[in-house]
Write an enzyme that holds these catalytic residues in place. Structure first.
Site, mmCIF file in Angstrom:
data_model
loop_
_atom_site.group_PDB
_atom_site.id
_atom_site.type_symbol
_atom_site.label_atom_id
_atom_site.label_comp_id
_atom_site.label_asym_id
_atom_site.label_seq_id
_atom_site.Cartn_x
_atom_site.Cartn_y
_atom_site.Cartn_z
ATOM 1 N N GLY A 135 0.813 -1.230 0.000
ATOM 2 C CA GLY A 135 0.000 0.000 0.000
ATOM 3 C C GLY A 135 0.837 1.268 0.000
ATOM 4 N N ILE A 137 3.394 2.172 1.867
ATOM 5 C CA ILE A 137 4.811 2.137 2.263
ATOM 6 C C ILE A 137 5.679 2.173 1.001
ATOM 7 C CG2 ILE A 137 6.599 0.889 3.539
ATOM 8 C CD1 ILE A 137 4.371 -0.728 4.889
ATOM 9 N N GLY A 188 -13.102 -1.928 2.379
ATOM 10 C CA GLY A 188 -12.398 -1.772 1.095
ATOM 11 C C GLY A 188 -10.958 -2.275 1.140
ATOM 12 N N GLU A 191 -9.384 -7.995 -1.392
ATOM 13 C CA GLU A 191 -9.373 -8.130 -2.846
ATOM 14 C C GLU A 191 -10.793 -8.396 -3.347
ATOM 15 O OE1 GLU A 191 -6.425 -7.841 -4.848
ATOM 16 O OE2 GLU A 191 -6.096 -6.918 -2.909
ATOM 17 N N LYS A 206 2.887 -10.059 -4.148
ATOM 18 C CA LYS A 206 3.749 -8.969 -3.662
ATOM 19 C C LYS A 206 5.174 -9.470 -3.390
ATOM 20 C CE LYS A 206 -0.275 -6.668 -1.652
ATOM 21 N NZ LYS A 206 -1.177 -6.657 -0.500
#
Ligand code: HSE
Length: 438
Positions: A135, A137, A188, A191, A206
């Site tokens: 996100g 970071i 939210g 996924e 990721k």
């Protein structure tokens, strides 16, 4: 393009991240254009429906996302639709049209990144994807640029906010798995298919990206060993606490010297390491480099504006680079495409770990002796063991922590232990343990 011209951005997808991106660009327009050196304009949005979370009244909106990829006015296409098939087609179309790409789509980069970078290289355009991992970071920039002097030893992180939120609520409030997952969806964080959060697929996407940037290897999603958190029970959460550990769903990429370990699985980590205190939807990534030692990056791993923060940072970076020579820019994966390493990714059987094992057995004389005999035959030594007192005729939970053992030896031993008549199958639990020391 001269310095007074605005950078024209097209956004495809107006869900949680799309609305966060629009709101951040609108609110911080003055600072953003000061940082780029020219104004930034959202010139075209492609979305199947409007999103009341953001104001798009003065922006051209099309219901067909490909209208954005084919709009000759657009300099940078921001792909925020998620998924792989249409997203791949959209991004390749925009690249073909000479547009730079910003995406938050980890599945797209992990599964089709090699193809997309190849196409982008041929057209001399850039692809930026900071928002795809952890996100808000800026971990990709930290890894690919801030730590570029280092040989990276390992990367370990909590890289799925939904899963961490579920584990935290289970531990702190004893809440049910399904109930917490529903809340994460409503917020939210989850996924479109929340199974990806729970079964480790999202974290594996990721980790694939982190490993390529850390070790200079091609993206190899299919080689990530992936285990989800579905089988973790409140009993395991409590037993881990009693042993001084906490269960976290980690993505781990390690350069062992024999090859690269790429694995996502629930992991016991000591309660007093910083990662153990990363709760809720927060993400954190530890990176151990040979020069810098261990470093830690922490922040919101999902959500509208945190992810929008990373998307807009990428837009700003591309905006700054629009006039620079393409070959002088930072390569897509940090390493130059012609200098990727062929280091093998190790199969999970060749990984060495300590393990937490939890069994349920019938209360019979000699069961414990049988279990320890099998472990000894496989040279597996026990660091800690406890057996809980239960009522008469109840199954007895046995919890053990092993020293380091290869996955192959542990599997053999567990198969033999599970075959003992007094051991109740199939609920035997094993969770890998990582001390996260440098
Ligand atoms: N579903 C993801 C998460 C969103 O929960 O972390 C951010 O990638």
């Amino acid at each position: 393009m001269n310095a007074e011209d605005s950078i024209k951005v097209g956004i495809a997808g107006l869900g949680t991240v799309g609305s966060g991106t629009v709101n951040v660009i609108r609110r911080n327009a003055r600072e953003i254009s000061s940082r780029i050196g020219r104004p930034l304009q959202i010139a075209h949005i492609g979305a199947r429906r409007d999103n009341p979370a953001c104001d798009t009244s003065d922006i051209r909106v099309s219901r067909d996302i490909f209208a954005v990829a084919n709009d000759p006015e657009i300099d940078i296409l921001v792909e925020l639709i998620g998924g792989t098939d249409t997203a791949r087609e959209l991004v390749l179309t925009a690249i073909h049209n000479g547009k730079h790409i910003v995406t938050a789509n980890k599945a797209l980069i992990a599964e089709h990144g090699n193809e997309i970078f190849h196409a982008a290289h041929d057209k001399g355009v850039d692809v930026a994807f900071e928002a795809a991992v952890a996100g808000g970071i800026p971990i990709l920039k930290a890894l690919g640029e801030g730590l570029a002097a280092n040989h990276i030893n390992w990367v370990a992180g909590i890289i799925n906010g939904t899963g961490n939120f579920i584990l935290t609520e289970m531990r702190e409030k004893g809440r049910e798995f399904e109930d917490v997952l529903r809340e994460a969806q409503a917020l939210g964080y989850a996924e479109a298919d929340p199974a990806f959060d729970v079964n480790g697929t999202d974290a594996a996407h990721k980790l694939t990206i982190l490993a390529s940037i850390a070790f200079g290897i091609p993206l190899q999603f299919s080689k990530v060993y992936t285990e989800g958190i579905e089988r973790i029970t409140p009993e395991d959460v409590l037993a881990a606490e009693q042993l001084g550990y906490r269960i976290k769903h980690l993505g781990i990429a390690k350069d062992t010297g024999r090859g690269i370990e790429l694995r996502v699985h629930p992991t016991l980590i000591p309660r007093d390491v910083l990662l153990a205190s990363v709760n809720g939807v927060m993400n954190a990534v530890m990176v151990d480099g040979d020069a810098v030692g261990p470093t830690l990056y922490y922040g919101a791993g999902a959500g509208d504006e945190p992810t929008g923060s990373a998307v807009v940072a990428d837009i700003i970076e591309l905006g700054r680079e629009l006039t620079a020579d393409h070959d002088e820019r930072v390569p897509y994966l940090g390493f130059r495409a012609d200098a990727m390493a062929a280091t093998p990714v190790l199969p999970i059987e060749d990984v060495f770990c300590s393990f937490y094992i939890r069994l349920h057995v019938q209360d019979r004389t000699g069961v414990l002796a049988d279990i320890t005999r099998i472990l000894t035959e496989h040279s597996i030594s026990i660091e800690a063991m406890f057996q809980k007192d239960v009522g008469e005729d109840e199954l007895v939970p046995i919890v053990m922590l092993t020293h380091q053992v290869s996955e192959r030896d542990l599997n053999d031993a567990l198969e033999k232990i599970s075959a003992l008549p007094a051991v109740v199958e199939p609920d035997t639990m094993r969770i890998r343990v990582e001390m996260l020391d440098a």
